[in-house]
Write a protein that holds these residues in place. Sequence first.
Motif, short mmCIF file in Angstrom:
data_model
loop_
_atom_site.label_atom_id
_atom_site.label_comp_id
_atom_site.label_asym_id
_atom_site.label_seq_id
_atom_site.Cartn_x
_atom_site.Cartn_y
_atom_site.Cartn_z
N LYS A 1 2.22 9.05 1.84
CA LYS A 1 1.99 7.64 1.82
C LYS A 1 0.79 7.38 2.45
O LYS A 1 0.16 6.40 1.93
CB LYS A 1 3.36 6.91 2.47
CG LYS A 1 3.11 5.31 2.70
CD LYS A 1 4.13 4.80 3.49
CE LYS A 1 4.02 3.21 3.31
NZ LYS A 1 2.71 2.71 3.84
N GLU B 1 2.35 -2.24 -6.18
CA GLU B 1 2.33 -0.66 -5.75
C GLU B 1 0.79 -0.49 -5.06
O GLU B 1 0.57 0.42 -4.54
CB GLU B 1 2.39 0.11 -7.06
CG GLU B 1 1.27 -0.18 -8.09
CD GLU B 1 1.34 -1.20 -9.00
OE1 GLU B 1 2.53 -1.93 -8.85
OE2 GLU B 1 1.00 -1.13 -10.25
N ARG C 1 9.38 5.90 -2.63
CA ARG C 1 9.02 5.77 -1.31
C ARG C 1 10.39 6.44 -0.52
O ARG C 1 10.03 7.21 0.42
CB ARG C 1 8.74 4.54 -0.97
CG ARG C 1 8.17 4.47 0.41
CD ARG C 1 7.25 3.11 0.78
NE ARG C 1 5.83 3.32 -0.07
CZ ARG C 1 5.32 1.95 0.14
NH1 ARG C 1 5.63 0.95 0.60
NH2 ARG C 1 4.20 2.14 -0.64
N ARG D 1 -5.12 3.15 -2.01
CA ARG D 1 -5.11 1.60 -2.25
C ARG D 1 -6.19 0.79 -1.58
O ARG D 1 -6.54 -0.14 -1.97
CB ARG D 1 -3.59 1.20 -1.48
CG ARG D 1 -2.42 1.45 -2.12
CD ARG D 1 -1.23 1.29 -1.46
NE ARG D 1 0.11 1.77 -2.37
CZ ARG D 1 0.93 2.72 -2.19
NH1 ARG D 1 0.88 3.24 -0.98
NH2 ARG D 1 1.79 2.90 -2.64
N GLU E 1 8.06 -1.38 5.99
CA GLU E 1 8.05 -2.22 4.69
C GLU E 1 7.55 -3.71 4.86
O GLU E 1 7.51 -4.47 3.93
CB GLU E 1 9.16 -2.27 3.91
CG GLU E 1 9.82 -0.82 3.68
CD GLU E 1 8.83 -0.04 2.45
OE1 GLU E 1 8.39 -0.72 1.88
OE2 GLU E 1 8.44 1.23 2.79
N ASP F 1 -1.98 5.19 0.67
CA ASP F 1 -2.58 3.96 1.49
C ASP F 1 -4.01 3.98 1.49
O ASP F 1 -4.67 3.29 1.29
CB ASP F 1 -1.94 3.89 2.62
CG ASP F 1 -0.88 3.42 2.67
OD1 ASP F 1 -0.20 2.91 1.56
OD2 ASP F 1 0.01 3.31 3.88
N TYR G 1 5.13 4.45 -4.71
CA TYR G 1 5.82 3.10 -4.23
C TYR G 1 7.22 3.13 -5.08
O TYR G 1 8.18 2.71 -4.39
CB TYR G 1 4.82 1.99 -5.26
CG TYR G 1 5.60 0.71 -5.09
CD1 TYR G 1 5.71 -0.10 -3.77
CD2 TYR G 1 6.47 0.20 -6.08
CE1 TYR G 1 6.23 -1.32 -3.84
CE2 TYR G 1 6.99 -1.02 -5.90
CZ TYR G 1 6.93 -1.73 -4.95
OH TYR G 1 7.58 -3.05 -4.98
#
Lengths: 133, 82
Positions: free
Chosen positions: A73, B63, A63, A80, B71, A77, A60
């Motif tokens: 990423k 985060e 990036r 996440r 984004e 993800d 993050y």
Amino acid sequence: MNIQRNIAGLFLAMVLGSQIGCATKLDPAGPYGSDAILYNADLVITTSYDIVHTFVLWEYSNRDALAAYPGIKAAADVMRKEAPGLINSAMTLREQYAKEPTVTNRLSLNNVLSLLRKSAVEATKQMVEHSVN
Amino acid sequence: MNKEQIQQVLTLIDVGLALVEKLLPTLSSLKLSGEITAEQQQAVLDKFNSLRAKADGQFGGPEWEVTSSDETPVESPPQEGQ
């Protein structure tokens, strides 16, 4: 350099994956008594959270610099999406095992801990392998 | 080495330091081949309890948000406990 870094990353990941939560002997006067399974579970859960959190925070925070490597990423993800469920599951199964230390509960706990270890290893590999190019 | 590469090296250093900081207690405990002391056990238990006390809050920072390439935040599924 890439090969060296990949080897270093894999080595570090293997060490982490094999060593997180491998204590076998506890001081019985400690809060876990002699329950190494519970101690190891807590160690795996907290360490895995730290590692995965470090990874997603790193992705993050960097990036833009990492934009050339979309795989990072994508990997972040995935974590996440999956890490919260895994961590929560591990905590729930840990509590179940603490209340009822049966074989079934232990196996369920070990299964989710194994998945957490894999996430921590993958996060470590991503950070080590892609930090410099 | 151009500016981008220098930035990536600095990123590596940052990550390395963060990782070492996070893992040092664990690696230190792994180094101990003997008994895990009561104090070491208490430290692990305190850390676990701290993480548990945050409930889903430990995943609440930006985060942890899954975003698209432009984004724009993407709605993520609710993260319910098990």
